[in-house]
Design a protein around this motif. Structure first.
Motif, mmCIF file in Angstrom:
data_model
loop_
_atom_site.group_PDB
_atom_site.id
_atom_site.type_symbol
_atom_site.label_atom_id
_atom_site.label_comp_id
_atom_site.label_asym_id
_atom_site.label_seq_id
_atom_site.Cartn_x
_atom_site.Cartn_y
_atom_site.Cartn_z
ATOM 1 N N ASN A 311 4.442 0.500 -10.587
ATOM 2 C CA ASN A 311 5.081 -0.613 -11.395
ATOM 3 C C ASN A 311 6.569 -0.938 -10.843
ATOM 4 O O ASN A 311 7.316 -1.464 -11.536
ATOM 5 N N CYS A 312 6.622 -0.444 -9.728
ATOM 6 C CA CYS A 312 7.923 -0.532 -8.840
ATOM 7 C C CYS A 312 8.222 -2.043 -8.462
ATOM 8 O O CYS A 312 6.981 -2.894 -8.506
ATOM 9 N N SER A 313 9.310 -2.564 -8.053
ATOM 10 C CA SER A 313 9.411 -3.755 -7.556
ATOM 11 C C SER A 313 9.431 -3.854 -6.148
ATOM 12 O O SER A 313 9.322 -5.069 -5.572
ATOM 13 N N PHE A 314 8.951 -3.034 -5.520
ATOM 14 C CA PHE A 314 8.563 -2.997 -3.786
ATOM 15 C C PHE A 314 7.311 -3.447 -3.937
ATOM 16 O O PHE A 314 6.264 -2.557 -4.219
ATOM 17 N N LYS A 315 7.047 -4.656 -3.517
ATOM 18 C CA LYS A 315 5.615 -5.332 -3.675
ATOM 19 C C LYS A 315 4.559 -4.701 -2.617
ATOM 20 O O LYS A 315 3.570 -4.670 -3.148
ATOM 21 N N VAL A 316 4.942 -4.179 -1.484
ATOM 22 C CA VAL A 316 4.018 -3.452 -0.668
ATOM 23 C C VAL A 316 3.557 -2.279 -1.468
ATOM 24 O O VAL A 316 2.111 -2.031 -1.367
ATOM 25 N N THR A 320 -0.546 -2.087 -3.190
ATOM 26 C CA THR A 320 -1.376 -1.177 -2.583
ATOM 27 C C THR A 320 -1.930 -0.237 -3.796
ATOM 28 O O THR A 320 -3.336 -0.187 -3.400
ATOM 29 N N VAL A 321 -1.212 0.038 -4.667
ATOM 30 C CA VAL A 321 -1.795 0.925 -5.944
ATOM 31 C C VAL A 321 -2.849 -0.053 -6.600
ATOM 32 O O VAL A 321 -4.098 0.386 -7.056
ATOM 33 N N LYS A 322 -2.467 -1.061 -6.796
ATOM 34 C CA LYS A 322 -3.246 -2.190 -7.866
ATOM 35 C C LYS A 322 -4.602 -2.273 -7.103
ATOM 36 O O LYS A 322 -5.529 -2.868 -7.792
ATOM 37 N N ASN A 323 -4.608 -2.341 -5.568
ATOM 38 C CA ASN A 323 -5.902 -2.665 -4.780
ATOM 39 C C ASN A 323 -6.757 -1.490 -4.546
ATOM 40 O O ASN A 323 -7.540 -1.481 -3.585
ATOM 41 N N GLY A 324 -6.201 -0.428 -5.226
ATOM 42 C CA GLY A 324 -7.246 0.972 -4.920
ATOM 43 C C GLY A 324 -6.557 1.634 -3.905
ATOM 44 O O GLY A 324 -7.274 2.643 -3.380
ATOM 45 N N GLY A 325 -5.425 1.328 -3.127
ATOM 46 C CA GLY A 325 -4.894 2.166 -2.103
ATOM 47 C C GLY A 325 -4.169 3.221 -2.375
ATOM 48 O O GLY A 325 -3.990 3.600 -3.832
ATOM 49 N N ASP A 326 -3.473 4.051 -1.620
ATOM 50 C CA ASP A 326 -2.387 4.968 -1.859
ATOM 51 C C ASP A 326 -1.094 4.990 -1.221
ATOM 52 O O ASP A 326 -0.955 4.071 -0.268
ATOM 53 N N VAL A 327 -0.284 5.533 -2.012
ATOM 54 C CA VAL A 327 1.235 5.662 -1.359
ATOM 55 C C VAL A 327 1.596 6.900 -1.395
ATOM 56 O O VAL A 327 1.577 7.454 -2.323
ATOM 57 N N ARG A 328 1.776 7.480 -0.074
ATOM 58 C CA ARG A 328 2.116 9.003 0.014
ATOM 59 C C ARG A 328 3.340 9.109 0.879
ATOM 60 O O ARG A 328 3.360 8.096 1.804
ATOM 61 N N GLY A 329 3.794 10.092 0.788
ATOM 62 C CA GLY A 329 5.033 10.361 1.874
ATOM 63 C C GLY A 329 5.153 11.906 2.417
ATOM 64 O O GLY A 329 4.268 12.633 1.825
ATOM 65 N N LYS A 357 0.182 0.018 8.329
ATOM 66 C CA LYS A 357 0.671 -1.226 8.655
ATOM 67 C C LYS A 357 2.297 -0.978 8.824
ATOM 68 O O LYS A 357 2.771 -1.961 9.384
ATOM 69 N N GLY A 358 2.892 -0.227 8.368
ATOM 70 C CA GLY A 358 4.232 0.123 8.615
ATOM 71 C C GLY A 358 4.437 1.592 8.234
ATOM 72 O O GLY A 358 3.535 2.467 7.667
ATOM 73 N N LEU A 359 5.758 1.701 7.994
ATOM 74 C CA LEU A 359 6.564 3.200 7.679
ATOM 75 C C LEU A 359 7.725 2.895 6.993
ATOM 76 O O LEU A 359 8.619 2.702 7.544
ATOM 77 N N GLY A 394 20.422 15.770 3.679
ATOM 78 C CA GLY A 394 20.006 15.907 4.808
ATOM 79 C C GLY A 394 18.517 15.825 5.226
ATOM 80 O O GLY A 394 17.712 16.271 6.129
ATOM 81 N N ASP A 395 17.717 15.502 4.183
ATOM 82 C CA ASP A 395 16.292 15.205 4.027
ATOM 83 C C ASP A 395 16.078 13.649 4.616
ATOM 84 O O ASP A 395 16.863 12.806 4.217
ATOM 85 N N LEU A 396 14.809 13.462 5.095
ATOM 86 C CA LEU A 396 14.246 12.193 5.615
ATOM 87 C C LEU A 396 12.887 12.154 4.865
ATOM 88 O O LEU A 396 11.978 12.944 5.212
ATOM 89 N N LEU A 397 12.666 11.071 4.014
ATOM 90 C CA LEU A 397 11.142 10.861 3.331
ATOM 91 C C LEU A 397 10.603 9.910 3.977
ATOM 92 O O LEU A 397 11.297 8.560 4.504
ATOM 93 N N LEU A 398 9.484 9.937 4.624
ATOM 94 C CA LEU A 398 8.671 8.788 5.252
ATOM 95 C C LEU A 398 7.287 8.436 4.411
ATOM 96 O O LEU A 398 6.791 9.520 3.996
ATOM 97 N N PHE A 399 7.002 7.233 4.084
ATOM 98 C CA PHE A 399 6.129 6.777 3.415
ATOM 99 C C PHE A 399 5.070 5.893 4.089
ATOM 100 O O PHE A 399 5.386 5.096 4.962
ATOM 101 N N VAL A 400 3.683 6.045 3.780
ATOM 102 C CA VAL A 400 2.736 5.139 4.224
ATOM 103 C C VAL A 400 2.030 4.590 2.897
ATOM 104 O O VAL A 400 1.575 5.407 2.369
ATOM 105 N N ALA A 401 1.671 3.339 3.019
ATOM 106 C CA ALA A 401 1.068 2.591 1.987
ATOM 107 C C ALA A 401 -0.340 1.881 2.329
ATOM 108 O O ALA A 401 0.008 0.962 3.192
#
Length: 595
Positions: A311-316, A320-329, A357-359, A394-401
């Motif tokens: 339900n976030c504003s970041f369309k990507v 992804t979630v609405k189309n049955g995909g995953d967002v993990r990091g 497709k991206g990071l 000091g942390d870096l979070l990286l995500f793939v959708a």
């Protein structure tokens, strides 16, 4: 001119001499590593597989030996007789550095041309040249140590299994082609025109037949053959430690193999490993590490944020979630400052090789978050993300959708790649674990059907049997892999021992009854005459030795390996055969015009 040994008989290996041999007369034989002429004295380093010792040729002791020593060069094979003396200038870098041998007699057994590669551990020779002159490459101390270590591992395995009631049985090298996953190496039969044997991909069917025969506990250290594309830890022919047991279930197979691994580590490395080993289900391994062979020496575990992203504003993320995909990091804990935007861009290129497709990324700083996607999240949503990943300055979070398989694959490889870049992988740390409850099937997009995740003789878990025909993707197998530092050492399963269940399995895999009997009839028929429950495991001996010796390629622990294109620069195989041989085998070679 080469001399014969005559009455000289070797009394010691070069590397075994020490101060306790002082004043003893010894006879040594080996290769000249190097020679130094100081006028009245000639020094030569003599080498055999046990090590190196310094030989001194003194005119006052033997003019004949001194005269011969003037002729020797590197890699000459010689025999010397002499007396061990204490060395005045001790060499602390040499195990035999406290002593030297003064030669009274010497024979030149074989002269040598200048070798095309250096016989030194630290050289800069291309691998192709090393393999072309492998017999010279194997003279190097580190290569001989690798092979001696391999021998020791094999001996420990044999001793342990013998003590625990296992019988070593050889199975055929020429057998029937069967669909087991990889391509078979085929061998034409001259006496049966038009028919072929296959070299075994594994002794799978024969070891099951040995259980039917009542052998009860079998093992074999055996060559296997697979015609597949190669990489650092694959060869067209490789060696398995193959084990099978009757009247067992998963726990009993795992227990005996944990004791075997414990013995191997203790007797070859002097390392005590605690058992029972860590267990992890396939599902947990994929969810936490994105891999069915997770490296658990470090963190950077995967976390799912589908509930926050949908339900976030970041369309990507949301789409992804609405189309049955995953967002993990993953959270690269504490190393965020090590990665610039340019570095993160390179990591994005890396995950794209696995279909992503991206990071997306978020850096956590003392002042807050720094991220190109930060503006799309409300404060409450960002707080939830940071809480999910335990994000700190000091942390870096990286995500793939993306679709779930791509997300897991990309992040699973990314966490290991980052650990390599950071240099936090310790080769001297050994993390073993079992991955269990694998899926029985996986869907093959090319063939448009389900195929066996391991092999078609793997037993389903009893509680999932009712799903075999209706929901095969949900069926779990009584299968298990042993993993060391992110590399699969071996795998096995409890086998199907019921003809009825085996036929159900074949049907689920798309085999008709006729096809199943055509391919595996001898096994199905054997099952009709009383079959004990049985299961086992197979280890990759090459891979195990590679890891324990700290090498990155199994070619370093195989005496005569093939190159990446499955050829040997030394023997120049594979090669063209004479037309006469082809006619005898009723074979005609048709070359591809496009090649």
């Amino acid at each position: 001119m080469a001399e014969s040994l005559g009455n000289m008989k070797r009394t010691h290996m070069c590397g075994t001499l020490g101060p306790h041999h002082i004043d003893e007369e010894v006879t040594l034989m080996g290769w000249v590593q190097k020679r130094r002429d100081l006028g009245g004295l000639i020094f030569a380093d003599l080498r055999d597989r046990a090590g190196i010792v310094q030989i001194v040729f003194d005119k006052d002791i033997s003019e004949e030996a001194f005269a011969k020593a003037e002729k020797i060069r590197g890699e000459y094979v010689i025999a010397i007789r002499g007396v061990v003396k204490r060395r005045h200038a001790v060499n602390p870098n040499l195990p035999t550095g406290e002593i030297e041998v003064f030669a009274s007699e010497m024979k030149i057994l074989s002269e040598a041309q200048t070798p095309p590669i250096y016989i030194e551990d630290e050289d800069d020779v291309s691998e192709n040249l090393r393999l072309k002159y492998r017999y010279l490459d194997l003279r190097k101390s580190r290569m001989q140590k690798n092979l001696m270590f391999r021998h020791k591992v094999a001996k420990v395995v044999r001793d342990f299994l013998d003590e625990n009631g296992f019988i070593e049985v050889e199975t055929p090298m020429l057998t029937k082609p069967t669909p087991e996953g990889a391509r078979d190496y085929l061998v034409p039969s001259r006496v049966n025109p038009g028919k072929f044997y296959a070299l075994p991909q594994s002794p799978q069917l024969f070891k099951q037949l040995l259980m039917v025969s009542g052998m009860d506990r079998y093992f074999q250290i055996v060559k296997c053959f697979r015609d597949e594309d190669l990489r650092a830890d694959r060869q067209p022919e490789f060696t398995q430690i193959d084990i099978e047991m009757s009247f067992v279930d998963v726990e009993e197979v795992l227990a005996i193999n944990e004791k075997l691994l414990q013995r191997i580590f203790k007797e070859t490395m002097g390392i005590d490993i605690e058992i029972p080993l860590q267990r992890m289900s396939y599902r947990e391994a994929m969810e936490r590490y994105g891999s069915d062979k997770p490296d658990v020496r470090f963190g950077f575990e995967l976390k799912c944020i589908n509930d926050i992203a949908e339900n976030c504003s970041f369309k990507v993320f949301a789409d992804t979630v609405k189309n049955g995909g995953d967002v993990r990091g993953i959270n690269v804990n504490g190393y965020g400052n090590r990665f610039s935007r340019k570095d993160i861009g390179k990591l994005e290129d890396y995950v794209k090789t696995y279909g992503a497709k991206g990071l997306a990324w978020i850096k956590v700083t003392e002042e807050g978050v720094n991220s190109p996607i930060g503006k799309f999240f409300h404060d409450a949503e960002m707080d939830k993300i940071l809480q999910r990943f335990d994000g700190k300055p000091g942390d870096l979070l990286l995500f793939v959708a993306d679709k779930p398989s791509v997300v897991l694959d990309a992040l699973g490889h990314l966490r290991v790649e980052i650990a390599k870049q950071l240099g936090i992988l310790n080769k001297d740390e050994y993390k073993l674990l079992w991955v269990t409850e694998f899926p029985l099937f996986e869907y093959d997009e090319e063939e448009g059907r389900y195929v066996a995740k391991h092999h078609p003789f793997t037993s389903p878990m009893e509680e999932d049997l009712e799903l075999l025909e209706t929901a095969p993707e949900q069926v779990r197998a009584k299968a298990y892999d042993i993993v060391l530092n992110g590399i699969e050492l071996g795998g096995g399963s409890i086998r199907i021992h019921s003809t009825e269940l085996q036929q159900r399995m074949f049907k689920a895999l798309g085999f008709t009854t006729a096809q199943a009997w055509e391919k595996f009839g001898f096994l199905l028929e054997a099952f009709q005459y009383g079959t004990p429950p049985h299961g086992g495991i197979a280890y990759g001996l090459d891979r195990l030795v590679m890891l324990l010796t700290g090498n990155d390629s199994i070619r370093e622990v195989i005496a005569f390996p093939k190159t990446q294109n499955a050829s040997s620069p030394m023997t120049e195989d594979p090669s063209v055969v004479e037309e006469r041989q082809l006619k005898e085998l009723h074979i005609r070679v048709v070359l591809d015009q496009n090649q």
